[in-house]
Motif scaffolding. Structure first.
Motif, PDB file in Angstrom:
ATOM      1  N   ALA A 134      10.704 -10.223   9.267  1.00 32.38           N
ATOM      2  CA  ALA A 134      10.267  -8.823   9.290  1.00 32.38           C
ATOM      3  C   ALA A 134      11.323  -7.939   8.647  1.00 32.38           C
ATOM      4  N   SER A 135      12.598  -8.249   8.873  1.00 29.02           N
ATOM      5  CA  SER A 135      13.696  -7.460   8.292  1.00 29.02           C
ATOM      6  C   SER A 135      13.635  -7.451   6.770  1.00 29.02           C
ATOM      7  N   VAL A 136      13.199  -8.562   6.171  1.00 29.90           N
ATOM      8  CA  VAL A 136      13.078  -8.638   4.712  1.00 29.90           C
ATOM      9  C   VAL A 136      12.068  -7.607   4.218  1.00 29.90           C
ATOM     10  N   GLU A 137      10.915  -7.523   4.880  1.00 29.88           N
ATOM     11  CA  GLU A 137       9.878  -6.554   4.489  1.00 29.88           C
ATOM     12  C   GLU A 137      10.331  -5.117   4.742  1.00 29.88           C
ATOM     13  N   ILE A 138      10.981  -4.903   5.887  1.00 32.07           N
ATOM     14  CA  ILE A 138      11.469  -3.571   6.238  1.00 32.07           C
ATOM     15  C   ILE A 138      12.512  -3.092   5.230  1.00 32.07           C
ATOM     16  N   ASP A 139      13.497  -3.950   4.953  1.00 34.17           N
ATOM     17  CA  ASP A 139      14.553  -3.594   3.992  1.00 34.17           C
ATOM     18  C   ASP A 139      13.981  -3.342   2.603  1.00 34.17           C
ATOM     19  N   ALA A 140      12.993  -4.159   2.208  1.00 35.17           N
ATOM     20  CA  ALA A 140      12.398  -4.007   0.875  1.00 35.17           C
ATOM     21  C   ALA A 140      11.720  -2.647   0.745  1.00 35.17           C
ATOM     22  N   LEU A 141      10.993  -2.207   1.773  1.00 35.89           N
ATOM     23  CA  LEU A 141      10.334  -0.896   1.693  1.00 35.89           C
ATOM     24  C   LEU A 141      11.370   0.216   1.630  1.00 35.89           C
ATOM     25  N   PHE A 142      12.409   0.128   2.451  1.00 35.83           N
ATOM     26  CA  PHE A 142      13.451   1.152   2.435  1.00 35.83           C
ATOM     27  C   PHE A 142      14.110   1.236   1.058  1.00 35.83           C
ATOM     28  N   GLN A 175       0.834  -1.210   0.000  1.00 37.55           N
ATOM     29  CA  GLN A 175       0.000   0.000   0.000  1.00 37.55           C
ATOM     30  C   GLN A 175       0.868   1.260   0.000  1.00 37.55           C
ATOM     31  N   ALA A 176       1.920   1.240   0.822  1.00 38.75           N
ATOM     32  CA  ALA A 176       2.804   2.410   0.913  1.00 38.75           C
ATOM     33  C   ALA A 176       3.504   2.675  -0.410  1.00 38.75           C
ATOM     34  N   MET A 177       4.000   1.631  -1.056  1.00 38.91           N
ATOM     35  CA  MET A 177       4.730   1.813  -2.308  1.00 38.91           C
ATOM     36  C   MET A 177       3.800   2.317  -3.416  1.00 38.91           C
ATOM     37  N   THR A 178       2.569   1.837  -3.424  1.00 40.37           N
ATOM     38  CA  THR A 178       1.594   2.331  -4.408  1.00 40.37           C
ATOM     39  C   THR A 178       1.345   3.817  -4.201  1.00 40.37           C
ATOM     40  N   SER A 179       1.172   4.222  -2.932  1.00 41.47           N
ATOM     41  CA  SER A 179       0.930   5.642  -2.624  1.00 41.47           C
ATOM     42  C   SER A 179       2.124   6.512  -2.977  1.00 41.47           C
ATOM     43  N   ILE A 180       3.332   6.038  -2.631  1.00 39.50           N
ATOM     44  CA  ILE A 180       4.547   6.811  -2.926  1.00 39.50           C
ATOM     45  C   ILE A 180       4.726   6.954  -4.434  1.00 39.50           C
ATOM     46  N   GLN A 181       4.501   5.849  -5.162  1.00 40.99           N
ATOM     47  CA  GLN A 181       4.665   5.890  -6.620  1.00 40.99           C
ATOM     48  C   GLN A 181       3.689   6.881  -7.251  1.00 40.99           C
TER      49      GLN A 181
END
Length: 196
Positions: free
Chosen positions: A119-127, A65-71
């Motif tokens: 969780a680190s995988v998801e966190i790193d991917a968003l960053f 959701q965040a990446m869609t909004s940022i894009q």
């Protein structure tokens, strides 16, 4: 043959995500998840897995959701500087006031550090994904002569992304909007191309 679900999987997952966001992973109990989902424990686990599996699904949902909004935000304007002004406004005035304060991913990065590998995988991917989108804006601005070329676009984007994550933390503290605005103004002004 399995019975069809009698609830909206994505809608319930969104509510569960908000619970983790508000209370944190460690602060969220099974009773909290059962209450917010209106599902019995067996149905909840049957649909989403145990608490940790559910948490990872919630992080993934937030990231998408965040990446869609940022894009969408970063593709509204052809001008990189105008795009960064929209980015600044979004950080100062989040569009969704129904969500808890701060960024869910940043909150979880602060709470869990590197102790949870999944969780680190998801966190790193968003960053990394948010840095990549900002880098595209910076490259566009450098090509148009709006943004300095004294530094690589990747470094400028990393700096802006780090500022963004820091602002998400400041939004949870007593920092004033004036202080946060000054930080963001500096971040943008410092990368403007110097007129020749």
């Amino acid at each position: 043959m399995s019975r069809p679900r009698e609830f909206d999987y994505d809608k319930v997952l969104h509510q569960l995500m908000l619970t983790f966001w508000e209370k944190g992973y460690k602060g969220t109990s099974l009773a909290d998840l059962v209450a917010v989902s209106n599902l019995k424990k067996q149905s909840l686990y049957g649909a989403y897995g145990d608490k940790h599996a559910l948490f990872i699904k919630a992080l993934r949902l937030y990231r998408m959701q965040a990446m869609t909004s940022i894009q969408e935000l970063l593709n509204q304007e052809p001008s990189a500087l105008r795009t960064l002004e929209l980015w600044k406004i979004n950080l100062l005035e989040p569009s969704d006031d129904t969500c808890p304060k701060g960024c869910f991913i940043v909150n979880m990065a602060l709470e869990l550090g590197t102790e949870d590998a999944e969780a680190s995988v998801e966190i790193d991917a968003l960053f990394k994904d948010s840095e990549k989108l900002l880098e595209e804006v910076i490259i566009r601005g450098q090509q148009a002569g709006e943004i300095t070329s004294h530094f690589p676009a990747s470094l400028i984007a990393k700096n802006l992304a780090t500022t963004q994550h820091g602002i998400r933390v400041l939004n949870k503290t007593s920092s004033s909007q004036e202080e946060i605005r000054a930080i963001l103004d500096y971040s943008i002004d410092s990368i403007r191309a110097v007129p020749r």
